[in-house]
Design a protein around this motif. Structure first.
Motif, mmCIF file in Angstrom:
data_model
loop_
_atom_site.group_PDB
_atom_site.id
_atom_site.type_symbol
_atom_site.label_atom_id
_atom_site.label_comp_id
_atom_site.label_asym_id
_atom_site.label_seq_id
_atom_site.Cartn_x
_atom_site.Cartn_y
_atom_site.Cartn_z
ATOM 1 N N PRO B 361 0.766 -1.208 0.004
ATOM 2 C CA PRO B 361 -0.074 -0.214 0.113
ATOM 3 C C PRO B 361 0.915 1.252 0.017
ATOM 4 N N SER B 362 2.019 1.262 0.293
ATOM 5 C CA SER B 362 2.922 2.432 0.241
ATOM 6 C C SER B 362 4.341 2.034 -0.239
ATOM 7 N N GLY B 363 4.849 2.999 -0.176
ATOM 8 C CA GLY B 363 6.602 2.641 -0.710
ATOM 9 C C GLY B 363 6.232 3.022 -2.133
ATOM 10 N N ALA B 364 7.687 3.251 -2.680
ATOM 11 C CA ALA B 364 7.750 3.340 -4.187
ATOM 12 C C ALA B 364 8.173 1.666 -4.559
ATOM 13 N N ILE B 365 7.053 1.345 -4.977
ATOM 14 C CA ILE B 365 7.387 -0.279 -5.389
ATOM 15 C C ILE B 365 6.708 -0.853 -6.555
ATOM 16 N N SER B 366 7.580 -1.560 -7.328
ATOM 17 C CA SER B 366 6.950 -2.312 -8.469
ATOM 18 C C SER B 366 6.933 -3.696 -8.305
ATOM 19 N N GLN B 367 5.964 -4.339 -8.508
ATOM 20 C CA GLN B 367 5.766 -5.878 -8.280
ATOM 21 C C GLN B 367 5.180 -6.429 -9.465
ATOM 22 N N MET B 368 6.039 -7.327 -10.081
ATOM 23 C CA MET B 368 5.823 -8.186 -11.331
ATOM 24 C C MET B 368 5.794 -9.616 -10.834
ATOM 25 N N MET B 369 4.861 -10.133 -11.157
ATOM 26 C CA MET B 369 4.787 -11.724 -11.033
ATOM 27 C C MET B 369 5.058 -12.466 -12.366
ATOM 28 N N GLY B 370 5.692 -13.572 -12.305
ATOM 29 C CA GLY B 370 6.224 -14.211 -13.515
ATOM 30 C C GLY B 370 5.056 -15.095 -14.010
ATOM 31 N N THR B 371 4.004 -15.396 -13.298
ATOM 32 C CA THR B 371 2.909 -16.034 -14.097
ATOM 33 C C THR B 371 1.600 -15.453 -13.210
ATOM 34 N N MET B 372 0.692 -16.162 -13.954
ATOM 35 C CA MET B 372 -0.816 -15.613 -13.514
ATOM 36 C C MET B 372 -1.240 -16.496 -12.276
ATOM 37 N N PRO B 373 -2.300 -16.017 -11.659
ATOM 38 C CA PRO B 373 -2.980 -16.601 -10.434
ATOM 39 C C PRO B 373 -3.393 -17.723 -10.764
ATOM 40 N N GLY B 374 -2.969 -18.924 -9.828
ATOM 41 C CA GLY B 374 -3.304 -20.172 -10.046
ATOM 42 C C GLY B 374 -2.334 -20.949 -10.853
ATOM 43 N N GLN B 375 -1.552 -20.419 -11.431
ATOM 44 C CA GLN B 375 -0.445 -21.147 -12.372
ATOM 45 C C GLN B 375 0.922 -21.272 -11.641
ATOM 46 N N PRO B 376 1.764 -22.515 -11.888
ATOM 47 C CA PRO B 376 3.000 -22.533 -11.460
ATOM 48 C C PRO B 376 4.084 -21.815 -12.451
ATOM 49 N N THR B 436 2.112 -11.273 -15.190
ATOM 50 C CA THR B 436 1.471 -10.165 -14.747
ATOM 51 C C THR B 436 2.175 -8.831 -15.189
ATOM 52 N N LEU B 437 1.436 -7.714 -15.373
ATOM 53 C CA LEU B 437 2.205 -6.380 -15.659
ATOM 54 C C LEU B 437 2.369 -5.982 -14.250
ATOM 55 N N PRO B 438 3.378 -4.981 -14.206
ATOM 56 C CA PRO B 438 3.489 -4.664 -12.829
ATOM 57 C C PRO B 438 2.522 -4.007 -12.079
ATOM 58 N N VAL B 439 2.654 -3.958 -10.920
ATOM 59 C CA VAL B 439 1.604 -3.335 -10.298
ATOM 60 C C VAL B 439 2.634 -2.077 -9.457
ATOM 61 N N LEU B 440 2.217 -0.873 -9.938
ATOM 62 C CA LEU B 440 3.054 0.204 -9.498
ATOM 63 C C LEU B 440 2.486 0.813 -8.236
ATOM 64 N N THR B 441 3.442 1.280 -7.087
ATOM 65 C CA THR B 441 2.795 1.896 -6.095
ATOM 66 C C THR B 441 3.839 3.191 -5.919
ATOM 67 N N TYR B 442 3.443 4.098 -6.146
ATOM 68 C CA TYR B 442 3.976 5.510 -6.200
ATOM 69 C C TYR B 442 5.183 5.364 -7.145
ATOM 70 N N LEU B 443 5.168 4.940 -8.322
ATOM 71 C CA LEU B 443 6.155 4.597 -9.231
ATOM 72 C C LEU B 443 5.359 5.096 -10.573
ATOM 73 N N SER B 444 6.082 5.992 -11.641
ATOM 74 C CA SER B 444 5.280 6.078 -12.890
ATOM 75 C C SER B 444 5.625 4.970 -13.636
ATOM 76 N N ALA B 445 5.075 4.792 -14.818
ATOM 77 C CA ALA B 445 5.304 3.768 -15.681
ATOM 78 C C ALA B 445 6.576 3.633 -16.208
ATOM 79 N N ASP B 446 7.279 4.761 -16.151
ATOM 80 C CA ASP B 446 8.494 4.979 -17.012
ATOM 81 C C ASP B 446 9.483 5.166 -15.808
ATOM 82 N N SER B 447 9.099 4.789 -14.566
ATOM 83 C CA SER B 447 10.265 4.639 -13.662
ATOM 84 C C SER B 447 11.320 3.757 -14.203
ATOM 85 N N PRO B 448 12.743 4.255 -14.091
ATOM 86 C CA PRO B 448 13.923 3.226 -14.554
ATOM 87 C C PRO B 448 14.287 2.432 -13.458
#
Lengths: 368, 449
Positions: B361-376, B436-448
């Motif tokens: 919910p807070s902090g400048a974080i990008s979180q990307m998952m390597g697979t979709m829910p329910g998948q290995p 999945t595409l990254p979930v961005l919290t307090y980061l813009s789409a072009d944050s490097p």
């Protein structure tokens, strides 16, 4: 000697007052100070607030969170001069005044079992006419030192329930009415007795109200109707005010939105029919129609809404000795956005030269 | 009580029925979806449809006094048909691979397709339908959908409250990429560079070592790489985790400007070891550093929190041998760092929960998952070595960028297409695994990073 023995209530019944009387007739039609008062009461049967417990319990269904409302207003008084014979005097109202201020409504409504339960106290009728004498007799005696007061106050305690059912709102209220209606007078029969008497007193009774509303599909208009039963009063009040009239109302309210702003205009019309109040000794009530039309412009600025109201109401006299009411109403409200309270200030000016009544109402929604 | 009052009482008791049934059912559906009770949620949405059948993007006015206009849910769209279809998709995600799951996915796809054909082309419907086609391996339908999306855009608005927070965030990230207006003023999402149509350059994507030269190092960039091959949890072993971490370390150093001394690696670590490594790396951070975190291994979601299992974890419901994801990130957030995290972690659904549901919910974080829910997570063989599909794609794309300033969302899209592609010279996932595409919290789409 008790002059009362020479005097029967029946004599009072015969012709209580002559046609010159101008007492403002608020015996059974006092507006307790709801927001609808500023619109001449024209939206009272289509509204949804704690006043709906009495006016139209179907309106309780619109209340979706705990709501407290309190209203206070002046209770108008009049001064009259009576002439002729005390048994059947001519009454000429000389003056009217704003009178004291009192709380005229206190209500609480909350969601309950899929609908809304409302509990309310409402001052539904009030007159207070102070009397002095002109040339006055009591049978064979001339009268001096006459001091009299005609008063009536009707309090209604209501428990109502309203809920949505399909496209409609329905509601039912049970009403307990307590009335204090009396004529008090004292005078000296010249060469005879000193008379000090009171006719009437307190009384109570039960009644009910049934109501219905149908909002339009787009929520921009409502039609409503309600009927309240006549209420028989027992106790001493029954001597002079045997039956509080019932009331049937039908009304329509609609809203026009402005495309470019959040302002909107509301207009309303309501027709009331008072019935079933005949047969009382002093406060004999004729069946009669009354109507009101009104409008409210809701002005949005400074993170608040400011409803501005205007209306006209015509209420014919309900009996001999009372005057018709031609009333111009107006008012202003303040509804700050996102806050848990709102305030309404309304006025009713008697176009026949009477006083301007003032009412203030506060609504509080603790859940906000 | 007068007789008339009794009569009125009886009249009032006649014909009472519940009203606004659609609203009650819809809100119950949202509540059930929030709890992950997808079957119950679908039932409620179908009840809502029975009461009020058509999705609407317009605000719903509630019954109320004319003088007090009431708008339902602050003007949110009313979307029971979309929500019912989405819950059908989520029900499918909770079922193991097989005919039942296929049937549920097809049902959900048909319902979404019907909405689109009715003119209710929304980003939510298109996104969910794309996931369904990917899971079904229906490449043809997926390409047709993407072509339609490019042409028509997403003019209809649906209520996305029913969707998981991760997918909502992913859609919001997509919305952030809107860059042009197509015909008739309809906004069109422009496919970012890196799509199969936009590929340039002759480099083989299978071997980044073909690409010469190293990128100029950036001393403010740090990385924590965790690879837990071993696991005592059921289906927790990720056989390629350790090798992926080694390869990632090399890639970051060669192509992304990370100084070797700024990269910490944990292989087959316990929770305490992972914790210690994170704290030690964070202690070396300057203010406002960039931190790249890659985790390959087993993870679970318990009580709405993600946990990374240590190699000594034996029970997926006991967290003593696990480290919470927020605990892992906390030391870096305390130093004001921007965190770009990537998880090659299986996301099997257990009691309606799966790893990655926890969105910081807070902090400048990008979180990307390597697979979709329910998948290995899956692997491919590259030159005889087992490589994780997700990490392989990441390395390939980093090799293509050859930059110490890689914009996160463009990177993610390229990884997405790299994984969906796959041929003789480019062994992507072939569509068997979709990130999945990254979930961005307090980061813009072009944050490097």
């Amino acid at each position: 000697m008790n002059a009362w023995k020479h005097f029967g209530v029946g004599a009072l019944v015969a012709t209580p007052f002559a046609a010159l009387a101008q007492i403002p007739d608020l015996v059974d039609a006092l507006d307790a100070g709801s927001r609808a008062m500023g619109m001449a009461g024209a939206s009272s049967v289509t509204d949804g607030n704690t006043h709906s417990a009495l006016n139209n319990p179907a309106g309780l269904a619109f209340i979706i969170e705990p709501t407290v409302e309190v209203s206070a207003r002046n209770l108008p008084e009049s001064d009259s001069t009576i002439t002729g014979d005390v048994s059947a005097p001519s009454v000429n109202t000389n003056d009217s005044s704003t009178g004291k201020t009192a709380i005229t409504h206190a209500g609480y409504a909350f969601p309950f079992k899929g609908g809304t339960l409302g509990i309310a106290y409402t001052l539904a009728g009030y007159i207070k006419d102070s009397r002095s004498q002109g040339p006055l007799t009591d049978a064979a005696f001339n009268v001096s030192g006459y001091d009299g007061e005609l008063r009536s106050q009707t309090d209604m305690f209501t428990v109502g329930y309203g809920r949505e059912s399909g496209r409609d709102n329905w509601g039912l209220s049970l009403i307990y009415a307590n009335a204090d209606a009396r004529l008090s007078e004292s005078f000296q029969q010249n060469g005879g007795a000193f008379v000090d008497r009171t006719i009437g007193g307190s009384g109570n009774g039960f009644g009910a109200a049934l109501g219905w509303q149908r909002p339009s599909a787009d929520g921009r208009s409502v039609i409503g109707a309600s009927v309240r039963t006549p209420i028989e009063l027992d106790g001493a009040a029954g001597n002079v005010y045997e039956r509080i009239p019932g009331k049937a109302s039908i009304g329509y309210t609609a809203r026009m939105d402005r495309d470019s702003t959040a302002d909107f205009l509301v207009y309303a019309a309501q027709l009331d029919y008072y019935f079933g109040g005949e047969g009382s000794a002093i406060f004999d009530r004729d069946d009669r129609f009354s109507f009101g039309i009104g409008a409210e412009y809701s002005y949005h600025r400074w993170n608040a809404r400011f409803p501005i109201r205007l209306g006209y109401r015509y209420l014919p006299a309900g009996g001999s000795g009372f005057g018709d009411r031609d009333v111009l109403t107006y008012g202003l409200g303040w509804r700050p956005m996102g806050r848990d309270f709102s305030i309404d200030l309304n006025f009713a000016s008697d176009l026949d030269g009477g006083v301007t009544d003032t009412a203030i109402g506060i609504t509080y929604r603790p859940g906000n | 009580m007068t007789r008339s009052a009794l009569i009125l009482t009886l009249l009032a008791l006649c014909g009472l029925a519940s009203a606004q049934a659609w609203r009650t059912a819809y809100e119950r559906g949202l509540n059930a979806a929030d709890r992950g009770e997808w079957k119950i949620a679908r039932g409620h949405f179908l009840d809502a449809i029975a009461s009020r059948g058509t999705d609407s993007e317009e605000p719903s006015r509630l019954s109320g006094p004319v003088t007090e206009p009431r708008i339902w849910r602050a003007g949110a769209p009313y979307s029971p048909n979309f929500s019912a279809a989405y819950t059908s998709y989520m029900i499918a995600m909770g079922v193991a691979d097989g005919p039942e799951r296929t049937s549920l996915l097809i049902r959900a796809g048909d319902e979404l397709r019907q909405l689109i054909q009715q003119g209710q082309r929304s980003l939510g419907s298109a996104y969910t339908l794309a996931q369904i086609y990917t899971l079904l391996g229906d490449q043809e339908s997926l390409e047709a959908l993407e072509a339609e999306n490019a042409e028509s855009g997403y003019p209809f608005r649906v209520d996305r409250s029913v969707m998981t927070s991760e997918e909502q965030a992913a859609i919001e990230s997509i919305e952030g990429q809107r860059s042009s207006t197509g015909p008739d003023g309809i906004e069109v999402i422009t496919v970012q560079a890196g799509s199969p149509q936009a590929e340039t350059g002759p480099q083989s994507l299978t071997d980044p070592t073909n690409l010469s030269g190293r990128v100029a190092p950036n001393p403010s960039k740090f990385a924590l790489l965790i690879g837990n091959t071993e696991s005592q949890l059921p289906d927790g072993r990720v056989s390629f985790a350790a090798s992926d971490v080694q390869a990632m370390q090399e890639t970051l150093t060669r192509f992304s400007g990370y100084i070797p001394e700024n990269i910490d690696v944990v292989q087959n670590g316990t929770a305490d070891q992972m914790r210690t490594a994170a704290q030690a790396l964070a202690a070396r951070l300057p203010e406002n550093a960039t931190v790249f975190i890659f985790v390959a291994g087993a993870g679970v979601n318990i009580d709405s929190s993600d946990f990374i299992a240590g190699v000594d974890a034996t029970d997926p419901y006991i967290t003593s041998a696990m480290i919470g994801k927020d605990e892992l990130l906390r030391p870096f957030l305390a130093k004001g760092a921007k965190i770009f995290s990537f998880y090659e972690v299986g996301r099997q659904i257990i009691n309606g929960r799966y790893f990655g549901q926890d969105v910081p919910p807070s902090g400048a974080i990008s979180q990307m998952m390597g697979t979709m829910p329910g998948q290995p997570v899956r692997s491919v063989l590259v030159d005889g070595a087992e490589r994780g599909v997700f990490s392989l794609a990441m390395q390939q794309v980093l090799g293509r960028f050859k930059s110490n300033q890689v914009p996160i969302m463009e990177f993610a899209w390229q990884v997405f297409y790299a994984m969906r592609g796959g041929n003789a010279t480019n062994p992507g996932g072939g569509g068997t695994q979709t990130p999945t595409l990254p979930v961005l919290t307090y980061l813009s789409a072009d944050s490097p990073f």
